[in-house]
Design an enzyme around this catalytic site. Structure first.
Site, mmCIF file in Angstrom:
data_model
loop_
_atom_site.group_PDB
_atom_site.id
_atom_site.type_symbol
_atom_site.label_atom_id
_atom_site.label_comp_id
_atom_site.label_asym_id
_atom_site.label_seq_id
_atom_site.Cartn_x
_atom_site.Cartn_y
_atom_site.Cartn_z
ATOM 1 N N GLY A 1 11.809 69.007 53.358
ATOM 2 C CA GLY A 1 12.138 67.669 53.854
ATOM 3 C C GLY A 1 11.104 67.198 54.844
ATOM 4 N N GLY B 1 9.382 64.356 54.789
ATOM 5 C CA GLY B 1 9.114 62.927 54.748
ATOM 6 C C GLY B 1 9.705 62.124 55.884
ATOM 7 N N GLY B 2 10.739 62.640 56.552
ATOM 8 C CA GLY B 2 11.385 61.905 57.633
ATOM 9 C C GLY B 2 10.676 62.090 58.958
ATOM 10 N N LYS C 1 13.667 57.343 63.907
ATOM 11 C CA LYS C 1 12.475 57.785 64.642
ATOM 12 C C LYS C 1 11.215 57.011 64.273
ATOM 13 C CE LYS C 1 14.053 62.494 65.415
ATOM 14 N NZ LYS C 1 13.671 63.909 65.357
ATOM 15 N N THR D 1 17.414 59.791 66.766
ATOM 16 C CA THR D 1 17.539 60.734 65.673
ATOM 17 C C THR D 1 17.528 59.980 64.347
ATOM 18 O OG1 THR D 1 18.777 62.684 64.906
ATOM 19 C CG2 THR D 1 20.077 60.844 65.789
ATOM 20 N N ASP E 1 5.744 60.716 47.279
ATOM 21 C CA ASP E 1 5.185 59.660 48.115
ATOM 22 C C ASP E 1 5.399 59.904 49.597
ATOM 23 O OD1 ASP E 1 4.292 58.405 45.845
ATOM 24 O OD2 ASP E 1 5.902 56.923 45.786
ATOM 25 N N THR F 1 10.629 63.556 47.159
ATOM 26 C CA THR F 1 9.692 62.582 46.583
ATOM 27 C C THR F 1 8.282 62.865 47.062
ATOM 28 O OG1 THR F 1 10.064 61.038 48.403
ATOM 29 C CG2 THR F 1 11.469 60.769 46.457
ATOM 30 N N ASP G 1 9.306 66.725 69.116
ATOM 31 C CA ASP G 1 9.748 67.563 68.007
ATOM 32 C C ASP G 1 8.848 68.778 67.808
ATOM 33 O OD1 ASP G 1 12.050 66.155 67.223
ATOM 34 O OD2 ASP G 1 10.910 64.800 65.941
#
Length: 176
Positions: free
Chosen positions: A143, A145-146, A82, A78, A172, A170, A118
């Site tokens: 969210g 980006g993760g 990841k 988690t 990027d 962000t 996922d």
């Protein structure tokens, strides 16, 4: 059920029998995974243990090596590990390759095989709970980006959702 949170320094305290499994994260104390996984193991008659391991991203390679030595059967990964786990695998399933992230690792014959469930897990939940498929939806992901956000964004695009909007702090990270 062992509710203790192990660290890189305390991994050796985990017995090698029954076969250990784990959830890795940073932080991970809040995880409910051990209860779910132990119930699944009991349902199939598998004698196993399932522990929580708090590992900082820079400690992950050393932790994976120790887990291989101890004889872990596998682990769930988690936040925020990841993406880092992806590069530590010997083999990857197609989804892990596409998403660049691994949420499930299996230790088999000395190799680490990485998977990412996922996208399909999320889509199955949407189908079961709301009786609709991803291509029929307009989706906004907050969210992106993760590891999980990236996986859901790519899976949603792959499934050709009617509309996909990505929102992230962000640019990027979301651009990736």
């Amino acid at each position: 059920m062992d509710d203790r949170v192990y660290t890189l320094e305390t991994l050796e305290e985990i017995p090698s029998s029954p076969t250990p499994y784990a959830v890795l994260g940073h932080p991970v104390a809040h995880s409910l995974s051990p209860g779910f996984q132990l119930a699944a193991f009991a349902a199939i008659g598998k004698d196993a243990q399932y522990v929580k391991i708090d590992v900082a991203p820079e400690e992950l390679p050393a932790a994976v090596e120790k887990m291989k030595q101890i004889g872990f059967g596998g682990w769930n990964i988690t936040v925020p590990l990841k993406i880092e786990m992806h590069d530590l695998c010997d083999e990857l399933d197609d989804q892990a390759k596409l998403f660049g992230a691994v949420n499930t690792a299996v230790h088999q014959d000395g190799k680490i095989i990485g998977f990412n469930t996922d996208g399909i897990g999320w889509a199955n939940g949407i189908r079961e709970d709301f009786h609709v498929d991803v291509p029929d939806l307009r989706i906004m992901i907050l969210g992106a980006g993760g590891g999980a956000g990236r996986a859901l964004a790519k899976y949603t695009a792959q499934q050709r959702a009617e509309r996909l909007v990505l929102v992230n702090r962000t640019f990027d990270k979301v651009a990736e």
